[in-house]
Each structure stands twice: as C-alpha cells, then as structure tokens.
Scaffold this motif. Structure first.
Motif, short mmCIF file in Angstrom:
data_model
loop_
_atom_site.label_atom_id
_atom_site.label_comp_id
_atom_site.label_asym_id
_atom_site.label_seq_id
_atom_site.Cartn_x
_atom_site.Cartn_y
_atom_site.Cartn_z
N THR A 38 0.88 -1.17 0.00
CA THR A 38 0.00 0.00 0.00
C THR A 38 0.92 1.23 0.00
O THR A 38 2.15 1.07 0.01
CB THR A 38 -0.95 0.07 1.23
OG1 THR A 38 -0.23 0.58 2.34
CG2 THR A 38 -1.56 -1.29 1.55
N TYR A 42 3.37 -2.42 3.83
CA TYR A 42 2.74 -3.63 3.29
C TYR A 42 1.67 -4.12 4.26
O TYR A 42 1.85 -4.06 5.48
CB TYR A 42 3.78 -4.74 3.07
CG TYR A 42 4.45 -4.66 1.71
CD1 TYR A 42 5.44 -3.70 1.47
CD2 TYR A 42 4.10 -5.53 0.68
CE1 TYR A 42 6.05 -3.61 0.21
CE2 TYR A 42 4.71 -5.45 -0.57
CZ TYR A 42 5.68 -4.48 -0.79
OH TYR A 42 6.26 -4.39 -2.04
N GLY A 43 0.54 -4.59 3.69
CA GLY A 43 -0.54 -5.15 4.51
C GLY A 43 -0.62 -6.65 4.30
O GLY A 43 -0.17 -7.17 3.27
N ILE A 70 -8.06 -3.22 10.02
CA ILE A 70 -8.60 -2.20 9.13
C ILE A 70 -9.13 -2.89 7.87
O ILE A 70 -8.47 -3.78 7.32
CB ILE A 70 -7.51 -1.16 8.78
CG1 ILE A 70 -7.13 -0.36 10.04
CG2 ILE A 70 -7.98 -0.23 7.67
CD1 ILE A 70 -5.91 0.53 9.87
N ILE A 105 -13.13 5.48 11.28
CA ILE A 105 -13.92 4.55 12.09
C ILE A 105 -15.40 4.93 11.97
O ILE A 105 -15.78 6.08 12.24
CB ILE A 105 -13.52 4.61 13.59
CG1 ILE A 105 -12.00 4.46 13.76
CG2 ILE A 105 -14.30 3.57 14.40
CD1 ILE A 105 -11.45 3.10 13.66
N ARG A 127 -10.39 1.93 5.11
CA ARG A 127 -9.65 2.88 4.27
C ARG A 127 -9.54 2.40 2.84
O ARG A 127 -9.70 1.21 2.55
CB ARG A 127 -8.28 3.21 4.87
CG ARG A 127 -7.15 2.26 4.56
CD ARG A 127 -5.88 2.81 5.21
NE ARG A 127 -4.67 2.15 4.74
CZ ARG A 127 -3.87 2.63 3.80
NH1 ARG A 127 -4.13 3.77 3.20
NH2 ARG A 127 -2.77 1.97 3.44
N ARG A 201 -4.74 7.31 16.12
CA ARG A 201 -3.34 6.99 15.79
C ARG A 201 -2.88 8.03 14.78
O ARG A 201 -3.46 8.15 13.71
CB ARG A 201 -3.23 5.59 15.18
CG ARG A 201 -1.81 5.24 14.74
CD ARG A 201 -1.69 3.82 14.19
NE ARG A 201 -2.27 3.67 12.87
CZ ARG A 201 -2.25 2.54 12.15
NH1 ARG A 201 -1.70 1.46 12.67
NH2 ARG A 201 -2.80 2.50 10.96
O1 TXA Z 1 -1.55 2.09 6.89
C1 TXA Z 1 -2.19 1.26 7.50
O2 TXA Z 1 -3.19 1.55 8.19
C2 TXA Z 1 -1.76 -0.22 7.37
C3 TXA Z 1 -1.93 -0.64 5.93
C4 TXA Z 1 -1.64 -2.09 5.69
O3 TXA Z 1 -3.23 -0.31 5.48
N1 TXA Z 1 -2.51 -1.05 8.26
C5 TXA Z 1 -2.32 -1.03 9.61
O4 TXA Z 1 -3.07 -1.96 10.31
O5 TXA Z 1 -1.54 -0.30 10.16
P1 TXA Z 1 -2.75 -2.39 11.80
O6 TXA Z 1 -3.64 -3.56 12.04
O7 TXA Z 1 -1.30 -2.61 11.95
O8 TXA Z 1 -3.25 -1.22 12.68
C6 TXA Z 1 -4.64 -0.95 12.82
C7 TXA Z 1 -4.89 -0.02 13.98
C8 TXA Z 1 -4.73 -0.72 15.31
O9 TXA Z 1 -4.15 0.16 16.25
C9 TXA Z 1 -6.19 -1.03 15.67
O10 TXA Z 1 -6.36 -1.18 17.06
C10 TXA Z 1 -6.90 0.20 15.12
O11 TXA Z 1 -6.25 0.46 13.91
N2 TXA Z 1 -8.33 -0.07 14.84
C11 TXA Z 1 -8.86 -0.86 13.87
N3 TXA Z 1 -10.21 -0.89 13.95
C12 TXA Z 1 -10.56 -0.09 14.98
C13 TXA Z 1 -11.82 0.29 15.59
N4 TXA Z 1 -12.97 -0.15 15.15
N5 TXA Z 1 -11.76 1.13 16.65
C14 TXA Z 1 -10.58 1.61 17.11
N6 TXA Z 1 -9.36 1.28 16.58
C15 TXA Z 1 -9.35 0.44 15.54
#
Ligand code: TXA
Ligand code: MG
Length: 347
Positions: A38, A42-43, A70, A105, A127, A201
């Motif tokens: 991305t 990378y995802g 996500i 969200i 996203r 974040r």
């Molecule tokens: O840039 C990015 O966002 C990358 C690429 C691959 O798209 N993805 C990423 O995903 O960083 P991850 O899983 O490493 O981080 C997702 C973050 C976590 O801190 C998670 O707790 C938060 O987003 N998150 C996801 N869904 C949520 C929700 N419904 N409420 C609050 N936080 C959420």
C-alpha cells in the motif's frame, strides 16, 4: 507452506488483469492470505467476510485477538454493506483524502464482516489505499479486505516485500512485490463516530491536513498522556521494536557523543539513528541516516527500514535523534516512542 512471490511493476497499465494480480486475487477468494503493497506499509490481506481468512491473518502475525483489523476497499460503494451510516464529516474527509492514508472509524452494521476482523466491536475502521497494485487487487477480488501491517506482531512494519518475507515466509500464501512503499508510517486512524472527529493513531494524514478540511479535530487522550487507555486497541501494545534496546536522545550532538563514548567504553557496539544532516557527526559503530531532517516525510519513509537494518548490524544498543512533534513528525515520534518503550534520555 510455500510462500509465492509475485513481482509486479506498479506503473504498467491494466494492472487489474495482470496475471500476478489475478493469481493473488484468486487466493484471496479462496480465503488464503496474501501480503500487498500500500502507500503506507505492506498489509497482510484476507477476506474480511470470512472467519477462516481472518483467523489465518491473526495466526501468521501472532496478533492478539482483541486488536481489530482495518478493512480495505477499492470503491466507496462497498461501505454501505457494512456501516450503518456515513456521517457528513466522514463523507467530506473521504472526498478529500481517499484513496490515501486515512482510516475512518464508522458504526458497524452487524452480520456482514467477520466478528473476528472487528474484534467484536460495534465499530469498524475502513480505508481506501492509494497504491495502484492494492487498488487493482481490491477491484479484481471484489471483496472487503482486512489488512493489518504484514509484520510479525511487535516488529517494525514492512516497507519492502523483503521485510514481509523476513517475518512471514512459509506462513502466508504469497506476497505481491510492488517495490518500496512511499509514506512509510501507517495511516492516520480517525474516529468519526462522534461529532468532533478524534485521532486515535497519528499517521500519513496530519492533524493540520484534517483540520483544514473539516475544522476542529481532537487527539485521543492516550496520545497526550501515557496513563490514559487508548481507544484504538492496537495502541496499547509495544510495537516496532528493534532487537537491541532503543533510547531516544533529547539533547545536543555533543551530549549524544558522550553517551556513545560511555557505552563503547563498556565494550558495547553502539548504533545511532541519525539523519543525512548529522550522519558524520557521531563516532558510533553503526550510524544510519534515516532520511533528511529538513524533509520529515523522508524520515517517515525510511523509519522502519532503518530500525530493521540495526538488527542486521547486530548492535547492542541504539540511540536515536528526536524529531519535532508537528506534521508527520507526530507519527514519527509516536512510532519511535513505542519502539523505544518510551525510554528517553534528556541532556
Ligand atoms: O496504513 C495502514 O493503516 C496499514 C496498511 C496495511 O493499510 N494497516 C495497519 O493496520 O496499520 P494495523 O492492524 O497494523 O493497525 C490498525 C490499527 C490498530 O491500532 C487497531 O487497534 C486500530 O487500527 N483499529 C482498527 N479498527 C478499529 C476500531 N474499530 N476502533 C478503534 N481502533 C481500531
Ligand atoms: Mg501494525
């Protein structure tokens, strides 16, 4: 499992029908998991409607099950299937920043996505990534794709296909190698379920960018005060850590030189995370320029690769320069503080 590597040139036309992309899309449709580039990192993608696929994501990463994923989409229309409403401010932000590094969200519509993907929450983060390979894959497979960063849980996020292989070889069906990612830090996670949006974040889209489009934006209390519980479950975990202990140094170059000399006297091999401007300034055993201080975007781009390079160099301790907490510097400092477990040495 034999992990396939599909090399794809992100600049070619008609990526949606590129044989590598088509092959990867078929794996996703069979509920296998595939790493994809991305614009941020990378995802590790899997069908967000399938418990089987989502379980494979959590297992490959060793990710705690309370940390939601996500959901990535290639077309805004896909949203209506699994969110209850699109608030006015969210719609404006989508128009301004999608495709791009902004996760929004929403309130979740039940019964469509795997409950495991959203960790059983009543909300969902979505996203649209700004990367030709990711968008082609999303369009080809026609599924909402759950994708956390494609690293082992706790390690720095991957900005190159090689980083994914280092962590997940043999554990996933394949990786689409589309070269290095651009932004380098993950997307900004913005809660739009309340009247005033809240940054959970910091990431590629800055608070300043958001406020220019939508007015007042809050920061989650946990970003301002270590003792508050973060609203994004993932923000409570130590993350991004290199193998050697990392310390952030808040002081002058001569203070940094003093710290280095002390540790070298103890016989330790000392690494320093510097910038192009300062890479010659330290007598450390390994000094890596992590981008240019005068262009913070370049520091973000290089950050995770730099942290991983210190592992190859087998240093015993790492000192890092600090960065201003504004613009993308906010995301850089957030990740560095987590990588360091908040160890800061001040002059
Ligand atoms: O840039 C990015 O966002 C990358 C690429 C691959 O798209 N993805 C990423 O995903 O960083 P991850 O899983 O490493 O981080 C997702 C973050 C976590 O801190 C998670 O707790 C938060 O987003 N998150 C996801 N869904 C949520 C929700 N419904 N409420 C609050 N936080 C959420
Ligand atoms: Mg991650």
């Amino acid at each position: 499992m034999n992990t396939k590597v599909w090399k794809v040139d992100k600049y070619v036309d008609n990526l949606e029908n590129n044989p590598q992309v088509v092959d990867a899309a078929q794996f996703l449709q069979k509920n296998e998991v595939v790493a994809l580039p991305t614009e941020t990192v990378y995802g590790l993608g899997g069908n967000a409607e399938s418990d089987v696929a989502v379980e494979k994501i959590f297992a490959a990463k060793g990710r705690p099950s309370d940390n939601p994923l996500i959901i990535h989409i290639g077309d805004k229309q896909q949203l209506n299937a699994f969110v209850t409403e699109i608030p006015e401010k969210a719609a404006v932000l989508m128009d301004a920043f999608w495709p791009g590094p902004l996760t929004i969200i929403f309130k979740k519509k039940n019964g469509v996505l795997s409950e495991k993907a959203t960790a059983g929450l009543g909300s969902v983060g979505v996203r649209m990534p700004d990367h030709p390979v990711a968008l082609a894959l999303l369009k080809k497979c026609q599924l909402p794709i759950a994708a956390p960063s494609a690293n082992s849980s706790g390690k720095p996020s991957p900005t190159k296909a090689q980083h994914v292989i280092e962590d997940l070889d043999g554990k996933i069906a394949g990786v689409l190698d589309g070269g290095s990612t651009g932004v380098g830090v993950e997307s900004t996670v913005l809660d739009c379920t309340e009247d005033i949006p809240v940054i959970l974040r910091p990431g590629g889209v800055t608070k300043e960018h958001l406020e220019a489009v939508v007015g007042k934006v809050h920061l989650d209390a946990a970003l301002l005060d270590e003792d508050s519980k973060p609203k994004a479950p993932g923000m409570k975990y130590q993350h991004y850590a290199p193998n050697a202990p990392l310390y952030l140094v808040n002081g002058s170059p001569s203070f940094m030189r003093r710290l280095i000399a002390e540790k070298q006297k103890e016989g330790l091999r000392v690494g320093v995370l510097a910038t192009e401007e300062t890479v010659e300034a330290y007598p450390s055993d390994v000094t890596i320029a992590c981008g240019k201080r005068s262009e913070l975007e370049s520091v973000a781009t290089a950050l995770y690769d730099t942290l991983r390079q210190f592992n190859q160099e087998k240093v015993d301790i790492i000192y890092s320069e600090m960065f201003p907490n504004t613009g993308v510097g906010h995301a850089i400092m957030n990740r560095l503080q987590k990588a360091a477990g908040n160890k800061i040495i001040s002059e």
